[in-house]
Scaffold this motif. Structure first.
Motif, mmCIF file in Angstrom:
data_model
loop_
_atom_site.group_PDB
_atom_site.id
_atom_site.type_symbol
_atom_site.label_atom_id
_atom_site.label_comp_id
_atom_site.label_asym_id
_atom_site.label_seq_id
_atom_site.Cartn_x
_atom_site.Cartn_y
_atom_site.Cartn_z
ATOM 1 N N GLN A 231 0.797 -1.071 0.031
ATOM 2 C CA GLN A 231 0.064 -0.078 -0.179
ATOM 3 C C GLN A 231 0.625 1.310 -0.040
ATOM 4 O O GLN A 231 0.834 2.311 -0.913
ATOM 5 C CB GLN A 231 -1.117 -0.032 1.712
ATOM 6 C CG GLN A 231 -2.242 -1.223 1.504
ATOM 7 C CD GLN A 231 -2.570 -0.812 2.544
ATOM 8 O OE1 GLN A 231 -2.191 -0.362 3.681
ATOM 9 N NE2 GLN A 231 -3.527 -2.241 2.872
ATOM 10 N N GLN A 232 1.854 1.721 0.254
ATOM 11 C CA GLN A 232 2.889 2.491 0.701
ATOM 12 C C GLN A 232 3.496 2.706 -0.556
ATOM 13 O O GLN A 232 3.561 3.787 -1.022
ATOM 14 C CB GLN A 232 3.876 2.221 2.419
ATOM 15 C CG GLN A 232 4.339 3.408 2.395
ATOM 16 C CD GLN A 232 6.029 3.627 3.582
ATOM 17 O OE1 GLN A 232 5.993 2.377 3.927
ATOM 18 N NE2 GLN A 232 7.001 3.685 3.136
ATOM 19 N N ARG A 233 4.115 1.458 -1.036
ATOM 20 C CA ARG A 233 4.608 1.159 -2.478
ATOM 21 C C ARG A 233 3.411 2.054 -3.688
ATOM 22 O O ARG A 233 4.178 2.504 -4.444
ATOM 23 C CB ARG A 233 4.588 0.147 -2.719
ATOM 24 C CG ARG A 233 5.092 -0.024 -4.298
ATOM 25 C CD ARG A 233 5.781 -1.729 -4.748
ATOM 26 N NE ARG A 233 6.804 -1.591 -5.491
ATOM 27 C CZ ARG A 233 5.331 -2.148 -7.481
ATOM 28 N NH1 ARG A 233 4.057 -1.596 -6.703
ATOM 29 N NH2 ARG A 233 5.741 -1.305 -8.006
ATOM 30 N N SER A 234 2.429 1.563 -3.491
ATOM 31 C CA SER A 234 1.269 2.444 -4.472
ATOM 32 C C SER A 234 1.361 3.529 -4.445
ATOM 33 O O SER A 234 1.046 4.666 -4.896
ATOM 34 C CB SER A 234 -0.039 1.247 -3.946
ATOM 35 O OG SER A 234 -0.097 -0.056 -4.275
ATOM 36 N N PHE A 235 0.797 4.227 -3.081
ATOM 37 C CA PHE A 235 1.170 5.833 -1.818
ATOM 38 C C PHE A 235 1.990 6.740 -3.146
ATOM 39 O O PHE A 235 2.072 7.968 -3.946
ATOM 40 C CB PHE A 235 1.118 6.134 -1.007
ATOM 41 C CG PHE A 235 1.809 7.074 -0.682
ATOM 42 C CD1 PHE A 235 0.030 7.834 0.009
ATOM 43 C CD2 PHE A 235 2.289 7.722 0.111
ATOM 44 C CE1 PHE A 235 0.166 9.610 0.000
ATOM 45 C CE2 PHE A 235 2.217 9.176 0.540
ATOM 46 C CZ PHE A 235 1.072 9.846 0.110
ATOM 47 N N LEU A 236 3.641 6.584 -2.832
ATOM 48 C CA LEU A 236 4.253 6.378 -3.238
ATOM 49 C C LEU A 236 4.747 6.424 -5.156
ATOM 50 O O LEU A 236 4.860 7.717 -5.645
ATOM 51 C CB LEU A 236 5.969 6.240 -2.893
ATOM 52 C CG LEU A 236 5.763 5.947 -1.884
ATOM 53 C CD1 LEU A 236 7.477 4.942 -0.630
ATOM 54 C CD2 LEU A 236 6.433 7.259 -1.112
ATOM 55 N N LEU A 237 4.512 5.698 -5.756
ATOM 56 C CA LEU A 237 4.147 5.324 -6.944
ATOM 57 C C LEU A 237 3.107 6.461 -7.476
ATOM 58 O O LEU A 237 3.188 7.066 -8.325
ATOM 59 C CB LEU A 237 3.622 4.303 -7.131
ATOM 60 C CG LEU A 237 4.370 3.296 -7.740
ATOM 61 C CD1 LEU A 237 3.795 1.497 -8.029
ATOM 62 C CD2 LEU A 237 5.958 3.418 -8.462
ATOM 63 N N GLN A 238 1.669 7.071 -6.633
ATOM 64 C CA GLN A 238 1.199 7.581 -7.122
ATOM 65 C C GLN A 238 1.430 9.228 -6.972
ATOM 66 O O GLN A 238 1.885 10.066 -7.823
ATOM 67 C CB GLN A 238 -0.120 7.430 -6.003
ATOM 68 C CG GLN A 238 -1.536 8.720 -6.646
ATOM 69 C CD GLN A 238 -1.586 8.472 -7.619
ATOM 70 O OE1 GLN A 238 -2.029 7.442 -8.492
ATOM 71 N NE2 GLN A 238 -2.640 9.054 -8.482
ATOM 72 N N GLU A 239 2.501 9.014 -6.234
ATOM 73 C CA GLU A 239 3.691 10.672 -5.521
ATOM 74 C C GLU A 239 4.213 10.848 -6.393
ATOM 75 O O GLU A 239 4.370 12.187 -7.197
ATOM 76 C CB GLU A 239 3.785 10.323 -3.891
ATOM 77 C CG GLU A 239 4.658 11.446 -3.633
ATOM 78 C CD GLU A 239 4.954 11.718 -1.646
ATOM 79 O OE1 GLU A 239 5.851 12.842 -1.793
ATOM 80 O OE2 GLU A 239 5.090 10.369 -1.743
ATOM 81 N N ASN A 240 4.806 9.822 -7.080
ATOM 82 C CA ASN A 240 5.401 9.875 -7.176
ATOM 83 C C ASN A 240 4.829 10.492 -9.241
ATOM 84 O O ASN A 240 5.673 11.366 -9.238
ATOM 85 C CB ASN A 240 6.449 8.599 -8.189
ATOM 86 C CG ASN A 240 7.475 9.061 -8.924
ATOM 87 O OD1 ASN A 240 8.356 9.908 -9.067
ATOM 88 N ND2 ASN A 240 7.691 8.015 -10.269
ATOM 89 N N ARG A 241 3.801 9.745 -9.811
ATOM 90 C CA ARG A 241 3.213 10.207 -10.914
ATOM 91 C C ARG A 241 3.418 11.477 -11.028
ATOM 92 O O ARG A 241 2.648 12.584 -11.373
ATOM 93 C CB ARG A 241 1.989 9.546 -11.314
ATOM 94 C CG ARG A 241 2.735 7.634 -11.705
ATOM 95 C CD ARG A 241 1.314 7.210 -12.254
ATOM 96 N NE ARG A 241 0.082 7.060 -11.070
ATOM 97 C CZ ARG A 241 0.416 5.912 -10.828
ATOM 98 N NH1 ARG A 241 1.168 4.992 -11.032
ATOM 99 N NH2 ARG A 241 -0.391 5.439 -9.616
#
Length: 541
Positions: A231-241
């Motif tokens: 979940q944290q990784r998904s959040f970071l990916l979203q933040e990265n986008r």
């Protein structure tokens, strides 16, 4: 591993600690199974996470070529020969596994500048609290920029040295370095009969089963942690986008800003040109005003010119009348001049005739004087005050001197009258060189009729093509032969060759005079002569 120098820069205990931070228990078992640390899955799950981490660390640090970790009969791990296993090496499998796990951190680091990385990832406390320290360090170590990789090594070393008991997300503490080195696999696999052999007592089997149960419980807990990390990784990916979108917008704004700056520069140039054109228009307007003023002045001058022109026409008409009157007077004067010229020619002819007769008389008297000098000592009609004069004219010298300097001829008749004066003329010789191409008969006849005795010789050509024609010796002989009957010798020549002759005349107590052009007369001859008569315009025709 991300860099071939990692094995040289990291110690065994550091690597074990880092792998413990990076991988949870489930991932450790997955990687160990993929790398064939233990061929039998039952035996694999019988080992603890610590034991598997120790085995993975040894596989990283001790393998060469493309080795695989195998279990020997003595219970120790050793490299397996490449011929027995063609799968990827432990290092390659682990690197791929770690990269997939830290993909979000790798993307995040890839968009950051070196200065930003050194600022945001200066310490590890925040990263450890967020639970992404290991992923960030792995992203730094796998970056292509050397400065970023060095920063990753430094961050890893500082964090390891600052923590006395490293741990992973608050979970169980790892064994220290000495304990990790003492861990050895507790099971071996007999390749011949596939039977399990145990070196431990029967009482330890129960403990191992209990450990297996605990490991399964830990595995369940780790799966839950893994879900949270996903979940944290998904959040970071979203933040990265989102950051990437902001970066794209930033770059787009920069492009727009550059476009606006270029447009602004063009507008400035246009304004500058407009100002220049405005200045030119003002100058043209001023010049137009000046031209209008000049036009008015020219109009006034034109009026004055018309007035002057009218006056000029009147004056021209009057002048024409005056010219006609002058022309008539001029015609009358010309007629009168022609009449006077006719009378003058008649008088000149008479004068020439009288002069010729007088010269003949003089020659006769000179001849009588030479014949009867001893008897009477003086010619008939000659007084004691009149010196006897002999004139010797070098016609060739006088002719070329007058022609080259003045382009004119010498008036020999006037010359004779001027140099003799009231004195008694005994003889006047004119020495002439005859040139075949020039007819001098009329000139010689004129000299003879005016008191000259002509002595002539032809121009002689030498064998080398040069010409010889002068009277220097002849003049000297005549002067010396007549010196006894003369008181004054007049040389009409500027030739310096006559200097010895002039000195001889003076030695005989006779007077020597020189008549010639000053520019063509030897300075020595002028100094020797008792008197020098320069020929001027009055003796030229």
């Amino acid at each position: 591993m991300p860099n071939s120098d990692l094995k040289l820069k990291i110690r065994r205990d550091q690597l074990t600690w880092f792998l413990d931070l990076l991988l949870d228990e489930r991932e450790v078992f997955q990687l160990s199974a993929s790398a064939s640390i233990v061929p039998d899955f039952d035996r694999l799950y019988a080992l603890s996470k610590r034991e598997l981490l120790a085995s993975l660390t040894d596989a990283f640090l001790h393998q060469t070529g493309d080795p695989k970790i195998a279990v020997e009969s003595d219970g120790a791990y050793a490299p397996r020969s490449p011929e027995k296993n063609s799968e990827s090496s432990v290092e390659e499998l682990a690197s791929q596994f770690f990269t997939e796990k830290a993909q979000g951190a790798i993307s995040r680091v890839g968009y950051m500048e070196v200065s930003e990385i050194e600022t945001f990832f200066k310490t590890s406390e925040v990263l450890i609290e967020a639970g992404d320290f290991a992923e960030i360090v792995w992203a730094l170590l796998t970056d292509k920029r050397r400065e970023v990789v060095e920063h990753g090594y430094q961050l890893l070393n500082r964090t390891y040295e600052s923590l006395e008991e490293p741990h992973v997300n608050g979970q169980e503490t790892l064994l220290n370095t000495e304990q990790l080195e003492e861990i050895q696999p507790q099971y071996v696999y007999d390749a011949e009969d596939g039977r399990q052999q145990s070196d431990a007592p029967v009482s330890e089997i129960a403990q191992l089963e209990q450990q297996l149960a605990n490991s399964k419980a830990d595995y369940t807990s780790l799966e839950q942690s893994h879900d949270r990390l996903d979940q944290q990784r998904s959040f970071l990916l979203q933040e990265n986008r989102g950051l990437k979108s902001e970066a794209d917008a930033y770059h787009e704004n920069n492009k727009r800003l550059k476009t606006l700056e270029e447009e602004n520069r063009i507008l400035r140039e246009q304004v500058a040109r407009y100002i220049d054109e405005t200045s030119e228009l003002q100058q043209l307007a001023e010049e137009r005003e000046l031209l209008i003023v000049e036009k008015g002045q020219l109009a006034e001058k034109l009026k004055e010119y018309e007035q002057v022109k009218a006056v000029k026409e009147t004056f021209t008409a009057d002048l024409k009348l005056v010219e006609e009157a002058i022309y008539k007077e001029h015609q009358e004067l010309e007629d009168f001049q022609r009449s006077l010229d006719n009378h003058f020619d008649t008088l000149e002819s008479c004068h020439q005739t009288a002069r010729g007769a007088l010269n003949q008389i003089r020659q006769t008297l000179a001849y009588l004087d030479t014949q009867e000098l001893n008897a009477s000592q003086r010619p008939y009609g000659m007084t004691s005050e009149q010196p006897r004069v002999g004139v010797f004219v070098d016609v060739q010298n006088m002719f070329y001197a007058a022609k080259d300097r003045f382009g004119r001829r010498v008036d020999y008749i006037k010359l004779l009258d001027l140099i003799v004066g009231p004195r008694y003329l005994m003889v006047a010789y004119a020495y002439v060189v005859q040139i075949p191409e020039i007819n001098q008969s009329s000139f010689l006849s004129l000299l003879e009729h005016n008191g000259y005795t002509i002595k002539s010789k032809d121009l002689r050509l030498r064998g080398d093509g040069s010409a010889k024609g002068d009277w220097d010796v002849g003049i000297a002989v005549d002067v010396v032969s007549m010196l006894g009957s003369l008181d004054v010798v007049i040389l009409a020549s500027g030739d310096g060759d006559f200097c010895p002759l002039a000195e001889l005349i003076k030695q005989q107590d006779k007077r020597v005079e020189v008549v010639a052009f000053e520019h063509n007369t030897s300075m020595d001859l002028q100094q020797i002569a008792d008197q020098f008569f320069p020929i001027g315009d009055e003796l030229l025709i």
